[in-house]
Write a protein that holds these residues in place. Structure first.
Motif, mmCIF file in Angstrom:
data_model
loop_
_atom_site.group_PDB
_atom_site.id
_atom_site.type_symbol
_atom_site.label_atom_id
_atom_site.label_comp_id
_atom_site.label_asym_id
_atom_site.label_seq_id
_atom_site.Cartn_x
_atom_site.Cartn_y
_atom_site.Cartn_z
ATOM 1 N N LEU A 31 0.828 -1.319 -0.016
ATOM 2 C CA LEU A 31 0.179 0.053 0.248
ATOM 3 C C LEU A 31 0.967 1.306 -0.266
ATOM 4 O O LEU A 31 0.792 2.272 -0.659
ATOM 5 N N LEU B 230 2.631 1.886 -3.297
ATOM 6 C CA LEU B 230 1.295 2.341 -4.374
ATOM 7 C C LEU B 230 0.864 3.609 -4.241
ATOM 8 O O LEU B 230 0.702 4.473 -5.098
ATOM 9 N N ILE B 231 1.014 4.109 -2.979
ATOM 10 C CA ILE B 231 0.551 5.619 -2.678
ATOM 11 C C ILE B 231 1.620 6.336 -3.240
ATOM 12 O O ILE B 231 1.201 7.524 -3.619
ATOM 13 N N VAL C 10 -8.763 6.753 -6.912
ATOM 14 C CA VAL C 10 -8.023 5.526 -6.703
ATOM 15 C C VAL C 10 -7.573 5.667 -5.008
ATOM 16 O O VAL C 10 -7.360 4.858 -4.205
ATOM 17 N N LEU C 11 -6.911 7.085 -4.977
ATOM 18 C CA LEU C 11 -6.428 7.188 -3.410
ATOM 19 C C LEU C 11 -7.683 7.106 -2.296
ATOM 20 O O LEU C 11 -7.381 6.531 -1.430
ATOM 21 N N ARG D 217 -8.011 3.510 -1.979
ATOM 22 C CA ARG D 217 -7.126 2.663 -1.400
ATOM 23 C C ARG D 217 -7.294 2.902 0.203
ATOM 24 O O ARG D 217 -7.069 2.255 1.066
ATOM 25 N N CYS D 218 -7.537 4.141 0.754
ATOM 26 C CA CYS D 218 -7.805 4.765 1.984
ATOM 27 C C CYS D 218 -8.917 3.823 2.719
ATOM 28 O O CYS D 218 -8.958 3.261 3.681
ATOM 29 N N ALA E 297 -7.818 0.243 3.199
ATOM 30 C CA ALA E 297 -7.068 0.225 4.126
ATOM 31 C C ALA E 297 -7.612 0.225 5.563
ATOM 32 O O ALA E 297 -7.330 -0.407 6.496
ATOM 33 N N ARG F 294 -9.436 -4.075 -7.591
ATOM 34 C CA ARG F 294 -8.020 -4.407 -6.993
ATOM 35 C C ARG F 294 -7.075 -4.320 -8.120
ATOM 36 O O ARG F 294 -6.163 -3.403 -7.695
ATOM 37 N N CYS G 261 -6.846 -0.292 -8.578
ATOM 38 C CA CYS G 261 -6.452 0.635 -7.501
ATOM 39 C C CYS G 261 -5.271 -0.298 -6.754
ATOM 40 O O CYS G 261 -4.262 0.846 -6.343
ATOM 41 N N LEU G 262 -5.011 -1.395 -6.884
ATOM 42 C CA LEU G 262 -3.898 -1.975 -6.005
ATOM 43 C C LEU G 262 -3.317 -2.989 -6.888
ATOM 44 O O LEU G 262 -3.223 -4.265 -6.378
#
Length: 177
Positions: A8, A11-12, A20-21, A24-25, A28, A51, A54-55
């Motif tokens: 993570l 990727l950030i 996307v951010l 992800r938040c 997480a 997934r 975004c990841l």
């Protein structure tokens, strides 16, 4: 630090879009809180695409567990979809993420794992602009959404969600000065 957290952080640092951010938040924060599924309302194929979008390269399980309490996930998810612009996979994922986080006990931006309300405001203006425009009084988003749901249902008095356990209860409901 575990492998998922390391992935993570990597990727950030890649400067992704706001959407996307935010996703992800949310993922997480859901993982940190031990929530299952991480994001409700998304089938396995859609979650796999989310997934990968975004990841990429991060393995996450979105295994579903039945909701332990009554909530308004479906109603809020539908409300957001009605105002999504454009109505594309990203907006669907964001609507599901927002509706999932809204079932938790703090301010929506906190339940989404965002650093402040500012990011949530920007996201709503970007992806749900006509709904965001209805919040003319800058009401807190979770409260605003529930008011919208009450209006849709024709309920004249609408209790805010989880106010009794919110960390800001004394601020919102304290004596007037």
């Amino acid at each position: 630090m575990n492998a998922v957290a390391t992935d993570l952080i990597r990727l950030i640092d890649q400067s992704p879009s706001l959407e996307v951010l935010v996703l992800r938040c949310v993922l997480a924060e859901s993982q940190r809180a031990g929530e299952r599924p991480l994001i409700r309302g998304i089938g396995p194929a859609s979650f796999a695409l989310l997934r990968e979008t975004c990841l990429p390269g991060v393995e996450l399980d979105n295994a579903d567990q039945p909701a332990a309490r009554f909530d308004e996930f479906e109603e809020l998810f539908e409300l957001l979809l009605d105002y999504a612009a454009p109505l594309d996979p990203m907006s669907i994922w964001l609507a599901a993420a927002i509706a999932t986080a809204a079932q938790r006990d703090n301010h929506l931006w906190q339940d989404m794992g965002l650093p402040s309300r500012r990011e949530l405001n920007a996201l709503l203006r970007q992806r749900f602009p006509s709904l965001a425009a209805l919040n003319v009084g800058d009401m807190k988003w979770k409260k605003f959404f529930y008011r919208q749901l009450c209006e849709r249902a024709g309920v004249p008095i609408c209790k805010s969600p989880s106010c009794g356990v919110c960390v800001d209860h004394p601020v919102c409901f304290g004596p007037e000065v």
